[in-house]
Design an enzyme around this catalytic site. Structure first.
Site, PDB file in Angstrom:
ATOM      1  N   GLU A 190       0.816  -1.215   0.000  1.00  0.00           N
ATOM      2  CA  GLU A 190       0.000   0.000   0.000  1.00  0.00           C
ATOM      3  C   GLU A 190       0.858   1.277   0.000  1.00  0.00           C
ATOM      4  OE1 GLU A 190      -2.993  -0.366   3.084  1.00  0.00           O
ATOM      5  OE2 GLU A 190      -4.057  -1.907   1.937  1.00  0.00           O
ATOM      6  N   GLU A 315      -5.205  -8.627  -1.037  1.00  0.00           N
ATOM      7  CA  GLU A 315      -6.139  -8.424   0.070  1.00  0.00           C
ATOM      8  C   GLU A 315      -7.512  -8.156  -0.527  1.00  0.00           C
ATOM      9  OE1 GLU A 315      -4.914  -5.705   3.172  1.00  0.00           O
ATOM     10  OE2 GLU A 315      -2.793  -6.019   2.721  1.00  0.00           O
TER      11      GLU A 315
END
EC number: 3.2.1.223
Length: 976
Positions: A190, A315
């Site tokens: 991220e 994810e």
């Protein structure tokens, strides 16, 4: 024992109220017209194949906690294809070390293990969200296995800190792994969000340019180290053989069109393209938008002349999706359509497949969905279309055809009232028609058999039994190549498995009262409430990622002392029933009394549930069960509130006894086996059509047991006299079954099964199996030896603790096995509410108390020589560090040594977190004994091994039970 109420109370029948549960068997299934719900259709075209089954959507992030957590049967059954875990010495989380669990992962269906390299850092966001500078000096000039390797002192040394972290991570993995070619390295997680390079989708931002530069240097450093190991410049257990290391990126928290475009263009020009392109799809909106994101990404590859790169959505999903099969099927179908890998997000704790298993070794409904998905390996997927494509919370499915075994499968779920998401109870009793076309008579013949199984939602920690057959069609004509199968869905959160085979030589039936498998279900909010209990309406959309799904979109709270929930139910037959309640609490075990028609009928003992963060209290639901003896007809079952102050979601009443007095009988036909190494379904032998021919291979079955103890395992098969097969249970060979006659026959043996999921394997040559049936046989439990831990010989730091609030038998248990962590009290801020958090030193290493190792010794002669299923009832509240949203739990280790504390190790296991030191669960290990003393403890040297279990700390012990793996002889019967 006081923790387990097995009393049966006879109840006389009253008036009737029918609660429907399933569809009728016949030549055509009929929808429940009383539901008043519009039929929904899923179209499956078996004539249009879409490619090899990918199986990549069964991935997890931190789904594994340690070696043995979860147990092999759970992991193998779920067929987790890929998983991302922390690096060795990583401190973001205390468990989930890739090296610690790699062998178990790869030996139980795993293909690819990824390392979240930034999880080396302890804080979230990493390094407080700031790109590191040169502020540390790491020790890199000693061997990788030196305890000082990778430690640091403050103060720079002229090298970027993260470059040195990367060197530490890659060296530790490649020096020690036995599977280097199956690793993928993810250097950034991220980066577009709060981790070092935040710029949203602004590809012109200066910080994004820094990211591109750092990506290049990281990629090249990883490849440089890889080549050093491949060429033998650095020592390793196993040399890599692949041309280069697999590297994945960029790892954005959402799909970023501009950043992805700039990243691909740059990486191609610098020869640093990733092997796997990674981003996250976490929100419910992704069920609508993923396909468009994927299409946009593939267009970028074409734009820049890049050959297609593997994609992994590392994810996906929210808490509302985990453990909910009707939600999981929507994600899995979407990812399987595009042939990508995907990993369930890590919202709670490591080691429970992202909330897709229950207790220490049991299935929840999410696990069964993973298992069904994994069963499709080796098949070809076919075209599936829904009227609600790219619509969140809607009917979706996966279909595949296994030509070797002549078996077609459809997995589906998510049907929802006109997709009106705010409607109470939307999705219940919706008739779904699976419209099958392209059924090839050359493959299936002119008639087929169809079975539909239902997998109903039971909460994250609620036990889900073997899915029941709710619809069956036998010998149905498919001369047109078309077939409609309509089944009424009991719940929008359930999933369904539909299997089509050529007509078989067995009798199909639904799991109803006649089969001893009836199930009655009611939402607790629909029962009669009194004494202050209240209904709380929930929306399936929730209030963000931390919302737990509720069955029926409602539950009952304020259920305290004096409260009652009354369920009027029509029991279909005389016999024994299991009353199961799906319930949440505040993190402690507790009890609810049960009465039937005004008479006391027993007590349900609930274990503690996850409650360390506000979002989980009362909402992270498990289950409790009690057995009732009921007469046919109407009864009022009442659950009575207590000081536990638990919430109630769903009541289930399972039929336990059949008309032949068998208990918990479950029949597994051959098309439910996982066939390997040459075993296959055959249809060319008269009288044995649809049987599993072993052919030198094996038939694998994942069987559910409500409790540990003896179960009869009956195998129906065809063979010639003298043909044999070997039965193994949970990896241990139990017996050889030798046919005593020619033709159709059965052989039955009583074996010890563990509570939860058990792996049964049959291997042989000239044997063809029709089915395997398991039944509970509690009478043989007298062969088990049960030892209360506090009654044994305690040494070192081991001591007895009394706790009347625990669910330990006799309210006492033993603590202090192995070494012990130094701990401190922690409150809700650290997600250590009502628990003790392990103290860390400046290098984020747990502190171990300077004390003598605790052991428990079973005297010589207590356990005779033999092979045993050793059931350990344990608790573990170890909690290391703090995190913004992940409870930082660890597994604890327990070993068994023969003779003395210095003797040979004969068993080893990892024991999961149990929410409270007063909450005990069961976990089993196989042990082969010599008749000598057995010593239980944890002798691992703190911090030397790879995983958390190696800290040398053991769990608390309530009791241990030793079940001989088999009792009695094999019983044979000719059925010819």
């Amino acid at each position: 024992m006081s923790h387990r109420n097995k009393a049966l109370v006879a109840i006389v029948a009253g008036t009737a109220l029918l609660i429907s549960s399933g569809a009728a068997i016949g030549q055509a299934a009929i929808a429940d017209e009383r539901s008043g719900k519009a039929m929904q259709t899923l179209n499956v075209d078996f004539a249009t194949e879409t490619g090899n089954f990918r199986g990549g959507a069964s991935g997890t992030l931190y789904g594994l906690g340690d070696d043995g957590s979860p147990a092999d049967a759970i992991l193998d059954g779920a067929q987790v294809e890929n998983s991302s875990q922390k690096p060795p010495s990583g401190t973001q989380h205390p468990s989930g070390d890739a090296l610690a669990l790699e062998n178990q992962f790869f030996s139980n269906g795993g293909n690819e293990l990824a390392v979240y390299m930034q999880d080396y850092y302890p804080d979230w966001s990493y390094n407080s969200g700031n790109r590191p500078s040169d502020s540390r000096t790491y020790v890199l000039d000693v061997p990788v296995d030196d305890p000082s390797y990778g430690t640091y002192t403050n103060g720079g040394d002229g090298v970027w800190d993260y470059e040195q972290v990367t060197e530490i991570v890659i060296n530790k993995v490649l020096a020690n792994t036995e599977h280097p070619d199956q690793y993928t390295f993810i250097p950034f997680n991220e980066p577009d969000g709060g981790n070092w390079y935040a710029s949203g989708d602004n590809a012109s931002a200066k910080i994004f340019r820094t990211f591109l530069s750092d990506w290049d240097s990281e990629y090249k450093l990883i490849q440089k180290i890889w080549q050093q190991y491949k060429n033998g410049e650095k020592p390793s257990k196993v040399k890599p053989t692949a041309d280069h290391a697999r590297v994945a990126g960029p790892g954005d928290c959402v799909y970023r069109q501009n950043r992805s475009s700039a990243f691909l263009s740059h990486a191609k020009s610098q020869n640093t393209l990733p092997d796997v392109f990674v981003w996250h799809e976490l929100g419910k909106e992704s069920l609508s938008s993923f396909r468009s994101h994927y299409e946009s990404y593939r267009k970028l590859e074409k734009k820049y002349g890049i050959n297609p790169i593997d994609v992994n959505i590392t994810e996906y999903g929210e808490l509302r999706d985990m453990s909910v099969p009707g939600q999981l099927i929507q994600w899995q179908s979407m990812f399987e359509d595009e042939k990508v890998q995907a990993e369930t997000a890590y919202w709670n704790y490591a080691g429970n497949l992202s909330d897709n298993m229950a207790r220490a070794n049991s299935a929840n409904a999410g696990w069964w969905q993973f298992k069904w998905y994994g069963d499709l390996r080796g098949a070809q997927t076919v075209k599936v279309s829904s009227d609600y494509m790219n619509k969140a919370d809607s009917l979706q499915g996966i279909a595949a055809i296994d030509r070797t075994n002549k078996k077609a499968t459809v997995l589906y779920g998510g049907a929802n009232d006109a997709n009106a998401d705010q409607v109470k109870n939307d999705g219940s009793n919706i008739p779904v028609t699976v419209h099958l076309t392209g059924l090839d008579q050359n493959l299936f013949g002119s008639t087929v058999d169809v079975e539909v199984r239902e997998n109903a939602f039971t909460g994250p920690d609620g036990v889900a039994a073997t899915p029941r057959v709710v619809n069956a069609l036998s010998d149905v004509d498919i001369s047109s190549g078309t077939l409609d199968v309509t089944t009424t869905s009991v719940d929008r959160y359930a999933s369904y498995q539909l299997i089509v085979t050529p007509h078989q030589d067995r009798v199909l039936s639904i799991d109803n009262a006649a089969a001893g498998r009836a199930l009655l279900v009611e939402e607790v909010e629909n029962t009669v409430l009194s004494g202050g209990a209240q209904t709380y309406i929930k929306t399936p959309w929730g209030d963000g990622w931390n919302y737990f799904m509720t069955s029926g979109n409602g539950d009952v709270g304020s259920f305290k002392t004096g409260s009652i929930a009354s369920w009027t139910v029509d029991v279909p037959a005389d016999g024994i029933y299991r009353f199961q309640v799906i319930s949440g609490n505040t993190g402690f075990p507790g009890d609810n009394d049960v009465s039937v028609d005004g008479q006391s009928a027993g007590t349900i003992h609930f274990g503690a549930e996850l409650a360390m963060k506000p979002a989980a209290k009362w909402l992270y639901r498990g289950s409790g069960e009690v057995l009732l003896r009921l007469k046919q007809g109407q009864h009022q079952i009442q659950l009575h509130g207590s000081s536990m102050d638990n919430t109630l979601d769903k009541f289930l009443l399972y039929q336990v006894s059949a008309s032949d007095n068998s208990l918990d009988r479950i029949e597994y036909p051959a098309d439910q086996f996982r066939l390997e190494s040459g075993a296959l379904l055959t249809y060319d032998q008269d009288g044995a059509r649809g049987f599993a021919s072993l052919n030198g291979g094996e038939a694998k079955l994942f069987a559910h047991a409500w409790e540990s103890g003896y179960h009869s395992v009956k195998v129906v098969y065809t063979a010639s006299r003298g043909d044999s097969m070997v039965l193994s249970v949970n990896g241990t060979s139990v017996t050889t079954i030798t046919a005593e006659s020619d033709g159709l026959q059965s052989s039955m043996v009583n074996v010890a099964l563990s509570e939860g999921i058990n792996k049964l394997e049959l291997s042989g040559d000239a044997v063809s199996i029709r089915d395997i049936t398991t039944c509970r046989d509690a009478a043989d439990d007298s062969n088990a030896i049960t030892l209360e831990a506090e009654s044994l010989q305690l040494a070192g730091g081991a001591q007895t603790r009394e706790n009347s609030a625990s669910n330990a038998s006799g309210y006492s248990y033993v603590t202090g096995l192995g070494k012990q962590f130094v701990t401190e009290e922690s409150g809700a801020f650290g997600m250590g509410d009502q628990t003790r958090v392990v103290t860390l030193d400046t290098n984020n290493t747990p502190k171990i108390a300077d004390a003598v190792r605790g052991t428990v010794t079973i005297p010589a002669g207590t356990i005779p020589a033999g092979k045993f299923n050793m059931v350990v009832r344990f608790s573990n509240d170890a909690f290391i560090g703090k995190h913004d949203y992940n409870p930082q739990i660890v597994d604890l280790g327990l070993q068994v040594r023969d003779g003395t504390a210095n003797g040979e190790e004969v068993a080893r296991g990892a024991f999961r977190y149990t929410y409270s030191d007063s909450n005990f669960l069961e976990r089993a290990m196989t042990v082969e004994t010599s008749g000598s003393a057995l010593v239980l403890g944890n002798w691992d040297e703190p911090g030397v091994g790879a995983g958390a279990v190696s800290w040398g700390v053991g769990p608390n012990l309530d009791y241990v039970q030793f079940y001989p793996v088999m009792v009695g002889d094999v019983y044979h019967q000719s059925l010819a």
